[in-house]
Motif scaffolding. Structure first.
Motif, PDB file in Angstrom:
ATOM      1  N   SER A  46      32.241  54.340   5.570  1.00 34.87           N
ATOM      2  CA  SER A  46      33.277  53.895   4.950  1.00 34.87           C
ATOM      3  C   SER A  46      33.377  53.781   3.513  1.00 34.87           C
ATOM      4  N   TRP A  47      32.521  54.427   2.813  1.00 30.70           N
ATOM      5  CA  TRP A  47      32.293  54.241   1.363  1.00 30.70           C
ATOM      6  C   TRP A  47      33.639  54.614   0.657  1.00 30.70           C
ATOM      7  N   PRO A  48      34.698  55.532   1.191  1.00 34.32           N
ATOM      8  CA  PRO A  48      35.789  55.793   0.584  1.00 34.32           C
ATOM      9  C   PRO A  48      36.752  54.516   0.484  1.00 34.32           C
ATOM     10  N   TYR A  49      36.670  53.559   1.426  1.00 36.06           N
ATOM     11  CA  TYR A  49      37.515  52.456   1.383  1.00 36.06           C
ATOM     12  C   TYR A  49      36.982  51.419   0.517  1.00 36.06           C
ATOM     13  N   TYR A  50      35.454  51.340   0.374  1.00 36.05           N
ATOM     14  CA  TYR A  50      34.865  50.293  -0.638  1.00 36.05           C
ATOM     15  C   TYR A  50      35.403  51.084  -2.497  1.00 36.05           C
ATOM     16  N   LEU A  51      35.477  52.285  -2.385  1.00 31.86           N
ATOM     17  CA  LEU A  51      35.624  53.071  -3.548  1.00 31.86           C
ATOM     18  C   LEU A  51      37.080  52.848  -3.941  1.00 31.86           C
ATOM     19  N   ALA A  52      38.005  52.880  -3.032  1.00 33.06           N
ATOM     20  CA  ALA A  52      39.171  52.749  -3.414  1.00 33.06           C
ATOM     21  C   ALA A  52      39.639  51.205  -3.375  1.00 33.06           C
ATOM     22  N   PHE A  53      39.162  50.343  -2.883  1.00 33.80           N
ATOM     23  CA  PHE A  53      39.191  49.008  -3.148  1.00 33.80           C
ATOM     24  C   PHE A  53      38.753  48.645  -4.570  1.00 33.80           C
ATOM     25  N   LEU A  54      37.595  49.056  -5.112  1.00 33.71           N
ATOM     26  CA  LEU A  54      37.067  48.656  -6.468  1.00 33.71           C
ATOM     27  C   LEU A  54      37.960  49.365  -7.316  1.00 33.71           C
ATOM     28  N   LEU A  55      38.498  50.411  -7.265  1.00 30.03           N
ATOM     29  CA  LEU A  55      39.430  51.133  -8.123  1.00 30.03           C
ATOM     30  C   LEU A  55      40.693  50.466  -8.255  1.00 30.03           C
ATOM     31  N   SER A  56      41.303  50.002  -7.195  1.00 27.64           N
ATOM     32  CA  SER A  56      42.663  49.290  -7.210  1.00 27.64           C
ATOM     33  C   SER A  56      42.571  47.815  -7.788  1.00 27.64           C
ATOM     34  N   PHE A  57      41.376  47.288  -6.942  1.00 32.42           N
ATOM     35  CA  PHE A  57      41.497  45.632  -7.515  1.00 32.42           C
ATOM     36  C   PHE A  57      41.069  45.836  -9.083  1.00 32.42           C
ATOM     37  N   SER A  58      40.212  46.381  -9.711  1.00 35.35           N
ATOM     38  CA  SER A  58      39.904  46.656 -11.038  1.00 35.35           C
ATOM     39  C   SER A  58      41.197  47.114 -12.045  1.00 35.35           C
ATOM     40  N   SER A  59      42.001  47.920 -11.455  1.00 38.91           N
ATOM     41  CA  SER A  59      43.242  48.437 -12.101  1.00 38.91           C
ATOM     42  C   SER A  59      44.272  47.328 -12.259  1.00 38.91           C
ATOM     43  N   ILE A  60      44.605  46.650 -10.986  1.00 44.11           N
ATOM     44  CA  ILE A  60      45.499  45.647 -10.873  1.00 44.11           C
ATOM     45  C   ILE A  60      45.234  44.589 -11.713  1.00 44.11           C
ATOM     46  N   TYR A  61      43.852  43.941 -11.742  1.00 46.42           N
ATOM     47  CA  TYR A  61      43.389  42.940 -12.470  1.00 46.42           C
ATOM     48  C   TYR A  61      43.529  43.137 -13.935  1.00 46.42           C
ATOM     49  N   ILE A  62      43.464  44.555 -14.615  1.00 43.07           N
ATOM     50  CA  ILE A  62      43.569  44.895 -15.849  1.00 43.07           C
ATOM     51  C   ILE A  62      44.936  44.803 -16.028  1.00 43.07           C
ATOM     52  N   MET A  63      46.001  45.468 -15.057  1.00 44.18           N
ATOM     53  CA  MET A  63      47.418  45.087 -15.409  1.00 44.18           C
ATOM     54  C   MET A  63      47.778  43.725 -15.697  1.00 44.18           C
ATOM     55  N   TRP A  64      47.182  42.795 -15.099  1.00 41.10           N
ATOM     56  CA  TRP A  64      47.514  41.310 -15.109  1.00 41.10           C
ATOM     57  C   TRP A  64      46.997  40.787 -16.325  1.00 41.10           C
ATOM     58  N   VAL A  65      45.772  41.188 -16.749  1.00 37.19           N
ATOM     59  CA  VAL A  65      45.556  40.866 -18.141  1.00 37.19           C
ATOM     60  C   VAL A  65      46.251  41.205 -19.175  1.00 37.19           C
ATOM     61  N   ASN A  66      46.721  42.612 -19.087  1.00 36.48           N
ATOM     62  CA  ASN A  66      47.896  43.002 -20.044  1.00 36.48           C
ATOM     63  C   ASN A  66      49.185  42.639 -20.058  1.00 36.48           C
ATOM     64  N   HIS A  67      49.349  42.193 -18.736  1.00 37.27           N
ATOM     65  CA  HIS A  67      50.930  41.520 -18.696  1.00 37.27           C
ATOM     66  C   HIS A  67      50.720  40.498 -19.381  1.00 37.27           C
ATOM     67  N   HIS A  68      49.913  39.595 -19.147  1.00 34.61           N
ATOM     68  CA  HIS A  68      49.618  38.158 -19.742  1.00 34.61           C
ATOM     69  C   HIS A  68      49.764  38.236 -21.313  1.00 34.61           C
ATOM     70  N   LYS A  69      48.881  39.407 -21.896  1.00 29.40           N
ATOM     71  CA  LYS A  69      48.769  39.284 -23.298  1.00 29.40           C
ATOM     72  C   LYS A  69      50.158  39.944 -23.885  1.00 29.40           C
ATOM     73  N   LEU A  70      50.830  40.776 -23.250  1.00 26.90           N
ATOM     74  CA  LEU A  70      51.958  41.118 -23.491  1.00 26.90           C
ATOM     75  C   LEU A  70      52.967  40.282 -23.767  1.00 26.90           C
ATOM     76  N   PHE A  71      53.013  39.261 -22.712  1.00 29.27           N
ATOM     77  CA  PHE A  71      54.175  38.295 -22.680  1.00 29.27           C
ATOM     78  C   PHE A  71      53.725  36.995 -23.562  1.00 29.27           C
ATOM     79  N   LYS A  72      52.445  37.159 -24.436  1.00 32.82           N
ATOM     80  CA  LYS A  72      52.161  36.305 -25.443  1.00 32.82           C
ATOM     81  C   LYS A  72      52.767  36.609 -26.380  1.00 32.82           C
ATOM     82  N   GLN A  73      53.324  38.026 -26.627  1.00 34.59           N
ATOM     83  CA  GLN A  73      54.219  38.208 -27.837  1.00 34.59           C
ATOM     84  C   GLN A  73      55.545  38.268 -27.464  1.00 34.59           C
ATOM     85  N   ILE A  74      56.009  38.365 -26.233  1.00 33.06           N
ATOM     86  CA  ILE A  74      57.567  38.430 -26.069  1.00 33.06           C
ATOM     87  C   ILE A  74      57.926  36.870 -25.690  1.00 33.06           C
TER      88      ILE A  74
END
Length: 205
Positions: A46-74
């Motif tokens: 099942s390693w592809p499931y773990y890999l995909a989960f880790l990739l996407s979790f990290s990506s969405i989390y960083i999206m949220w961080v950047n969204h938060h910081k972007l709207f500190k300017q807007i």
């Protein structure tokens, strides 16, 4: 200047939380395993499931961080920003689908296609972030009062390099899918280290 985007940010936080929660739904517990060895075999398979989960979790989390910081300017919003932010949230909630495809078909002849779909979605996401900042920065009255033209330009360049990086990962998926995923993971580092630029201001003289 009064900040008008609080409700939009709160709604966005909720959507990001849902998007990141959806990812775990495709990580299944092995069924009908009758021995320790069989369970270990199932978990390794099942390693592809773990890999995909880790990739996407990290990506969405960083999206949220950047969204938060972007709207500190807007500080203020208009219709274009409101609807484009909604489109960005649509893309965020869509991440779970190519993640499921990646998990299920990465170790198959369809590997290249699922990686192309996965990396292509993040090209769209980064383009949307770029357009969101472009629309906001065209109207100085929408931004925090102490944000200078130099800081605005630096943030714009940060997003442009991000688009280039994700586009490279997408193109690479056509010839070397594993390398494309490695590039996607490397972009976490880029966004993690450059997200501080979204908080930059230069003293006005």
């Amino acid at each position: 200047m009064e900040k008008e985007t609080a409700r939009m940010e709160a709604f966005s936080d909720g959507v990001f939380a849902i998007a990141i929660t959806l990812l775990v739904l495709d990580v299944h517990v092995p069924e009908q395993v009758i021995s320790k060895a069989a369970l270990l075999t199932e978990l390794r398979g099942s390693w592809p499931y773990y890999l995909a989960f880790l990739l996407s979790f990290s990506s969405i989390y960083i999206m949220w961080v950047n969204h938060h910081k972007l709207f500190k300017q807007i500080y203020k919003r208009n219709s274009a920003i409101t609807f484009l932010n909604g489109f960005l949230l649509l893309l965020a909630t869509s991440v779970s689908y190519p993640t499921a495809l990646l998990a299920r078909y990465y170790d198959s002849p369809a590997q290249a296609l699922v990686v192309q779909l996965y990396t292509g979605l993040f090209v769209l996401i980064t383009l949307t972030y770029t357009l969101l900042w472009t629309l906001a920065s065209k109207h100085q009255d929408l931004l925090r009062p102490d944000l200078t033209p130099e800081a605005i330009t630096q943030i714009k360049h940060t997003y442009r390099w991000g688009v280039a990086g994700h586009s490279l990962a997408f193109v690479t998926a056509f010839v070397a899918p594993p390398l494309a995923l490695l590039l996607s993971a490397a972009l976490w580092t880029y966004w993690a280290f450059t997200s501080g630029r979204l908080e930059l201001t230069h003293p006005k003289v």
